[in-house]
Design a protein around this motif. Sequence first.
Motif, PDB file in Angstrom:
ATOM      1  N   ASN A  35      27.985 -16.241  28.561  1.00 36.03           N
ATOM      2  CA  ASN A  35      26.599 -15.861  28.856  1.00 36.03           C
ATOM      3  C   ASN A  35      26.527 -14.486  29.497  1.00 36.03           C
ATOM      4  O   ASN A  35      25.642 -13.680  29.188  1.00 36.03           O
ATOM      5  CB  ASN A  35      25.954 -16.898  29.780  1.00 36.03           C
ATOM      6  CG  ASN A  35      25.578 -18.184  29.070  1.00 36.03           C
ATOM      7  OD1 ASN A  35      25.377 -18.209  27.853  1.00 36.03           O
ATOM      8  ND2 ASN A  35      25.483 -19.282  29.819  1.00 36.03           N
ATOM      9  N   VAL A  83      26.007 -29.533  25.753  1.00 27.34           N
ATOM     10  CA  VAL A  83      25.937 -28.312  26.577  1.00 27.34           C
ATOM     11  C   VAL A  83      25.122 -27.212  25.910  1.00 27.34           C
ATOM     12  O   VAL A  83      25.061 -26.089  26.410  1.00 27.34           O
ATOM     13  CB  VAL A  83      27.349 -27.779  26.908  1.00 27.34           C
ATOM     14  CG1 VAL A  83      28.133 -28.798  27.714  1.00 27.34           C
ATOM     15  CG2 VAL A  83      28.121 -27.416  25.632  1.00 27.34           C
ATOM     16  N   ILE A  91      31.492 -20.872  29.027  1.00 20.10           N
ATOM     17  CA  ILE A  91      30.046 -20.708  28.867  1.00 20.10           C
ATOM     18  C   ILE A  91      29.504 -19.734  29.906  1.00 20.10           C
ATOM     19  O   ILE A  91      28.674 -18.868  29.599  1.00 20.10           O
ATOM     20  CB  ILE A  91      29.337 -22.078  28.972  1.00 20.10           C
ATOM     21  CG1 ILE A  91      29.687 -22.942  27.755  1.00 20.10           C
ATOM     22  CG2 ILE A  91      27.822 -21.894  29.078  1.00 20.10           C
ATOM     23  CD1 ILE A  91      29.168 -24.356  27.835  1.00 20.10           C
ATOM     24  N   ASN A  92      29.976 -19.858  31.129  1.00 16.70           N
ATOM     25  CA  ASN A  92      29.564 -18.935  32.186  1.00 16.70           C
ATOM     26  C   ASN A  92      29.933 -17.496  31.814  1.00 16.70           C
ATOM     27  O   ASN A  92      29.111 -16.576  31.905  1.00 16.70           O
ATOM     28  CB  ASN A  92      30.236 -19.330  33.504  1.00 16.70           C
ATOM     29  CG  ASN A  92      29.650 -18.599  34.708  1.00 16.70           C
ATOM     30  OD1 ASN A  92      28.811 -17.714  34.577  1.00 16.70           O
ATOM     31  ND2 ASN A  92      30.111 -18.968  35.887  1.00 16.70           N
ATOM     32  N   LEU A  96      22.824 -24.931  27.836  1.00 20.51           N
ATOM     33  CA  LEU A  96      23.400 -23.967  28.782  1.00 20.51           C
ATOM     34  C   LEU A  96      23.656 -22.609  28.145  1.00 20.51           C
ATOM     35  O   LEU A  96      23.935 -21.630  28.848  1.00 20.51           O
ATOM     36  CB  LEU A  96      24.714 -24.514  29.356  1.00 20.51           C
ATOM     37  CG  LEU A  96      24.639 -25.857  30.084  1.00 20.51           C
ATOM     38  CD1 LEU A  96      26.038 -26.282  30.526  1.00 20.51           C
ATOM     39  CD2 LEU A  96      23.702 -25.768  31.287  1.00 20.51           C
ATOM     40  N   LEU A  97      23.588 -22.548  26.831  1.00 17.30           N
ATOM     41  CA  LEU A  97      23.901 -21.310  26.122  1.00 17.30           C
ATOM     42  C   LEU A  97      22.713 -20.353  26.169  1.00 17.30           C
ATOM     43  O   LEU A  97      21.581 -20.736  25.847  1.00 17.30           O
ATOM     44  CB  LEU A  97      24.270 -21.610  24.670  1.00 17.30           C
ATOM     45  CG  LEU A  97      25.404 -22.622  24.448  1.00 17.30           C
ATOM     46  CD1 LEU A  97      25.599 -22.880  22.962  1.00 17.30           C
ATOM     47  CD2 LEU A  97      26.699 -22.114  25.088  1.00 17.30           C
ATOM     48  N   LEU A 123      28.223 -21.490  20.349  1.00 11.22           N
ATOM     49  CA  LEU A 123      29.413 -22.268  20.700  1.00 11.22           C
ATOM     50  C   LEU A 123      29.853 -22.998  19.442  1.00 11.22           C
ATOM     51  O   LEU A 123      29.181 -23.925  18.971  1.00 11.22           O
ATOM     52  CB  LEU A 123      29.097 -23.265  21.827  1.00 11.22           C
ATOM     53  CG  LEU A 123      30.215 -24.230  22.232  1.00 11.22           C
ATOM     54  CD1 LEU A 123      31.480 -23.476  22.613  1.00 11.22           C
ATOM     55  CD2 LEU A 123      29.760 -25.127  23.386  1.00 11.22           C
ATOM     56  N   VAL A 129      35.851 -25.082  29.102  1.00 16.03           N
ATOM     57  CA  VAL A 129      34.619 -24.862  28.345  1.00 16.03           C
ATOM     58  C   VAL A 129      33.491 -24.444  29.275  1.00 16.03           C
ATOM     59  O   VAL A 129      32.719 -23.520  28.977  1.00 16.03           O
ATOM     60  CB  VAL A 129      34.224 -26.126  27.551  1.00 16.03           C
ATOM     61  CG1 VAL A 129      32.858 -25.931  26.886  1.00 16.03           C
ATOM     62  CG2 VAL A 129      35.268 -26.431  26.490  1.00 16.03           C
ATOM     63  N   ASP A 130      33.368 -25.123  30.407  1.00 20.42           N
ATOM     64  CA  ASP A 130      32.317 -24.776  31.374  1.00 20.42           C
ATOM     65  C   ASP A 130      32.447 -23.320  31.820  1.00 20.42           C
ATOM     66  O   ASP A 130      31.452 -22.586  31.884  1.00 20.42           O
ATOM     67  CB  ASP A 130      32.398 -25.692  32.598  1.00 20.42           C
ATOM     68  CG  ASP A 130      32.014 -27.125  32.280  1.00 20.42           C
ATOM     69  OD1 ASP A 130      31.382 -27.351  31.235  1.00 20.42           O
ATOM     70  OD2 ASP A 130      32.367 -28.023  33.074  1.00 20.42           O
ATOM     71  N   ASP A 189      30.088 -14.878  21.901  1.00 23.73           N
ATOM     72  CA  ASP A 189      30.152 -16.221  21.344  1.00 23.73           C
ATOM     73  C   ASP A 189      31.461 -16.891  21.749  1.00 23.73           C
ATOM     74  O   ASP A 189      32.436 -16.221  22.103  1.00 23.73           O
ATOM     75  CB  ASP A 189      30.052 -16.169  19.817  1.00 23.73           C
ATOM     76  CG  ASP A 189      28.683 -15.706  19.345  1.00 23.73           C
ATOM     77  OD1 ASP A 189      27.712 -15.833  20.105  1.00 23.73           O
ATOM     78  OD2 ASP A 189      28.594 -15.206  18.200  1.00 23.73           O
ATOM     79  N   ILE A 190      31.483 -18.225  21.678  1.00 25.40           N
ATOM     80  CA  ILE A 190      32.638 -19.006  22.119  1.00 25.40           C
ATOM     81  C   ILE A 190      33.180 -19.816  20.943  1.00 25.40           C
ATOM     82  O   ILE A 190      32.421 -20.395  20.166  1.00 25.40           O
ATOM     83  CB  ILE A 190      32.247 -19.960  23.257  1.00 25.40           C
ATOM     84  CG1 ILE A 190      31.686 -19.165  24.449  1.00 25.40           C
ATOM     85  CG2 ILE A 190      33.450 -20.799  23.702  1.00 25.40           C
ATOM     86  CD1 ILE A 190      30.986 -20.039  25.471  1.00 25.40           C
TER      87      ILE A 190
END
Length: 275
Positions: free
Chosen positions: A26, A58, A22-23, A61-62, A67, A18-19, A31-32
């Motif tokens: 972005n 999180v 997101i990286n 962080l978006l 997400l 997931v981390d 989209d995730i």
Amino acid sequence: MNRVIVGFDFSSGSAYAVDLAINIGNRWQSDIRLVYVKEKNEDETPIRTEIEQRIAAVANLLEGIKLEYVIRQGNPAEELAKQAQADNGALLIVGTHGMSGMKKGLLGKNSYRTVELSPIPVLLIREDFNFNKALETIVVPIDSSDDTRQKVGQAATFAKHFGSTIHILGLYTATAPSVRKVVDNYVAMVERYLDKQEIKYQTTLIDVKHNVTTDTLAYAEEHKADLIAIMTEQEASFSNLFLGSFAQQMISNSTIPVLTVRPKDVLANAPDKTK
């Protein structure tokens, strides 16, 4: 770009996935979608509560992306492939201590099957990889096989968005001049492509001493690579699909994240095993 799909099951491996998603999301402005595959009689209520709490944690962080999540039921590999197809996904990320039930050095059945069935590129990551390091170096092995260059476009996408350097690794698997010439030609084509894309690269040509997997991993580890891009080398046999030996060995043995790309000709003729 379209959605980034993530296999998620609350394990530390899937949390790392997931981390990383997101990286990537972005940077790609994609989209995730988290995909949790539950067992038949598993209660959805606590699953939804926990996933929503993690998404909330999180959310800061978006960067202009969403997400979201979906809960499916069935075989994890099959359901991930179905969701990837339904979402017209750009990338499927699987933490190898997550959906796979993987032990170090041995890829679980579900992860192999995920790579075999996925209609989109799959990024496999291990939870013990150093995620604090930027994605600086991408290794792209090039041999004499017909499909070897098809992974270059995917590797180039990562390199563009992360500012990475692609290491073109030309692999001579035979001493025959005709085979070596094919490798030279393919490497030159990749160099021209990366020049046009204005992507940094460096080229190394080596004679394979042990086997393609061992020598590729040795090079990647020596150069502290952050990603290895490979073809899945899938072979159709009656109604089934199998990963080629190089892909199996690479995925099983690499502690470095592996990006797998399916050959286009296989995709065009392969039976739909997700239905």
